[in-house]
Design a protein around this motif. Structure first.
Motif, PDB file in Angstrom:
ATOM      1  N   TYR A  47     -14.703  33.152  12.827  1.00 25.07           N
ATOM      2  CA  TYR A  47     -14.081  31.665  12.379  1.00 25.07           C
ATOM      3  C   TYR A  47     -15.468  30.600  12.592  1.00 25.07           C
ATOM      4  CZ  TYR A  47     -10.917  27.946  11.576  1.00 25.07           C
ATOM      5  OH  TYR A  47     -10.421  26.834  11.031  1.00 25.07           O
ATOM      6  N   PRO A  48     -15.998  30.299  11.631  1.00 24.39           N
ATOM      7  CA  PRO A  48     -17.226  29.607  11.785  1.00 24.39           C
ATOM      8  C   PRO A  48     -17.087  27.921  11.907  1.00 24.39           C
ATOM      9  CG  PRO A  48     -17.114  29.877   9.566  1.00 24.39           C
ATOM     10  CD  PRO A  48     -16.123  30.751  10.283  1.00 24.39           C
ATOM     11  N   PHE A  49     -15.558  27.734  11.781  1.00 24.96           N
ATOM     12  CA  PHE A  49     -15.394  26.257  12.017  1.00 24.96           C
ATOM     13  C   PHE A  49     -14.945  25.940  13.315  1.00 24.96           C
ATOM     14  CE2 PHE A  49     -14.811  27.354   7.576  1.00 24.96           C
ATOM     15  CZ  PHE A  49     -15.573  26.496   6.823  1.00 24.96           C
ATOM     16  N   ILE A  50     -15.161  24.384  13.573  1.00 23.39           N
ATOM     17  CA  ILE A  50     -14.881  23.647  14.902  1.00 23.39           C
ATOM     18  C   ILE A  50     -13.759  22.623  14.510  1.00 23.39           C
ATOM     19  CG2 ILE A  50     -15.452  22.234  16.644  1.00 23.39           C
ATOM     20  CD1 ILE A  50     -18.094  23.563  16.624  1.00 23.39           C
ATOM     21  N   VAL A  51     -12.734  22.709  15.173  1.00 19.70           N
ATOM     22  CA  VAL A  51     -11.619  21.792  15.023  1.00 19.70           C
ATOM     23  C   VAL A  51     -11.542  20.786  16.138  1.00 19.70           C
ATOM     24  CG1 VAL A  51      -9.190  21.368  14.462  1.00 19.70           C
ATOM     25  CG2 VAL A  51     -10.419  23.410  13.617  1.00 19.70           C
TER      26      VAL A  51
END
Length: 473
Positions: A47-51
């Motif tokens: 999962y390459p996204f940051i939240v």
């Protein structure tokens, strides 16, 4: 693969993590720790996204997050131009405010990098005591971006959003006049206490309306404008970004009007702090925390607000002894102390906000404790004295629209001998005939004659009158 697909994958991963949390109860704690550590690393690789989540309230819902309000202003303007669903609310000033609707997503672009903003809301049952527990809503903004842009988002984009959002808030805000007369309002079948209440600040006074020496007036204006632009200077010298002003002089010399002019010059809100309504020092600190930046904290008639001088403390002690002896009924008085007020002015709690003026007014400066008005607390002492001829000319221009008149010489001679306040001068210059507000020669003549008569009727001969002194150090 677009961000929506990754978001769906993230939801699936979250479900797997939940199932794992339930099953992990049957594993030894050490084994559980190792499995969770390596599993988390494995999942992060897919999962390459940051939240990042920004909650509306912080500190057990005591204060609204400044970051949240800045993001709300930013997204309601530049970043949400392509959004199709908005939420319309009316603020206390009866103005419509648009913001992103719940579960709406907008895309923003910063230096070629795409990010996604989502507005979310969760609802939980209120834990407060009530016969009919109302649901408690919590709102968030979530920012999602690719992890490869972590440095740009953390150190550039977020600062850009907060800066632009705050600028939009300032541009659109309506200035307010606050008071700490607490009230209770019913909200969701429970009662919530408001520390400050407010009305729109609409006082029209400017420095052009102030009847004081022109040179001293310009010195004060320069001091105020310098303060407004001195954020970096105060940070460099290690002091809170605040400044104290003591306004003193006889009643009717324009202290309240000067405060309005200061607020209009700087575009600041005004917090009119009534010390006698503050229960104790703890309450005073709570009020201070809620004061926003770009504001004037005003305490009028400070000599009458509390028993702050040593003499008054002794008198207070004598009254308390009489009350203990049955000499009277107990009175619920404010327990704010001199030390508590001093800590509010320049102690540790004074650094809880920034870009604020603290203004005291008094008619009797000699009654104040020297510790209260020393330099560093009241940095500028502004004396507003009886009206001078230069001050009269300002009032004549404002009220009658004239720069000169045959009666000016007589008025100047009388003002050199008599005490009269700017308020009394203004009252005599106010046109009395309907529809002749300073436009007719007969009305101007009548007003000036009224002022001459008022000056002649003054019994007090001027003794040692000071000028409109502005001491700034």
């Amino acid at each position: 693969m677009d961000q929506g697909i990754w978001a769906g994958a993230g939801s699936a991963i979250a479900s797997i993590m939940f199932m794992w949390a339930m099953a992990s109860q049957f594993f030894p704690s050490q084994l559980e720790t190792h499995i969770y550590k390596y599993t988390s690393k494995l999942l992060r690789g897919f999962y390459p996204f940051i939240v990042i989540t920004f909650a509306e309230y912080s500190g057990e819902r005591l204060t609204r997050s400044e970051a949240y309000s800045a993001i709300q202003a930013y997204l309601g303007s530049s970043a949400a131009e392509n959004s199709t669903r908005f939420k319309a609310e009316m603020d206390r000033d009866e103005k419509i405010v648009l913001s992103m609707d719940e579960h709406e997503e907008v895309t923003d672009d910063f230096e070629g990098v795409k990010v996604w903003w989502t507005s979310t809301k969760t609802t939980t049952e209120s834990k407060g005591f009530s016969w009919y527990p109302a649901p408690e809503e919590k709102r968030y903004y979530r920012l999602t971006f690719h992890r490869s842009h972590r440095h740009l988002i953390h150190y550039s984009y977020l600062q850009h959003v907060i800066k632009q959002g705050n600028a939009i808030k300032i541009q659109k805000r309506r200035r307010k006049l606050y008071t700490n007369k607490s009230r209770y309002s019913q909200d969701n079948y429970s009662y919530t206490k408001h520390e400050w209440t407010h009305v729109p600040f609409e006082h029209p006074a400017t420095f052009d309306h102030i009847a004081m020496d022109p040179i001293k007036k310009q010195d004060l204006i320069k001091d105020l404008l310098t303060f407004r632009e001195s954020k970096d200077y105060y940070s460099r010298i290690g002091k809170p970004w605040k400044r104290g002003y003591l306004l003193f002089g006889p009643p009717g010399t324009g202290k309240s009007t000067l405060i309005a002019a200061m607020a209009n010059l700087l575009d600041y809100d005004v917090y009119d702090l009534e010390l006698t309504a503050v229960k104790d020092n703890t309450k005073l600190r709570k009020l201070l925390i809620e004061v926003t930046s770009k504001s004037i904290i005003l305490i009028e008639d400070i000599d009458c607000s509390l028993n702050l001088s040593g003499k008054r403390e002794r008198e207070h002690g004598e009254r308390k002894e009489k009350k203990d002896d049955g000499g009277g009924e107990e009175v619920d008085e404010s327990k704010v102390t001199l030390s508590g007020l001093l800590n509010f002015i320049d102690g540790l709690w004074s650094a809880s906000g920034s870009e604020r003026l603290i203004v005291f007014t008094t008619n009797y400066v000699d009654k104040l404790d020297p510790a209260l008005i020393r330099r560093g607390r009241m940095d500028a002492h502004v004396e507003l004295s009886y009206c001078t001829f230069q001050g009269f000319k300002v009032l004549a221009r404002n009220y009658l629209g004239i720069e000169d008149h045959a009666l000016f010489g007589e008025i100047e001679g009388l003002m050199d001998k008599k005490n009269i306040t700017p308020a009394d001068v203004a009252e005599n210059l106010m046109p009395k005939a309907k529809g002749l507000q300073g436009t007719g020669n007969g009305q101007v003549e009548a007003c000036l004659r009224d002022l001459v008569q008022a000056l002649e009727d003054c019994e007090q001969v001027l003794k040692g009158r000071g000028t409109n002194l502005v001491e700034v150090r």
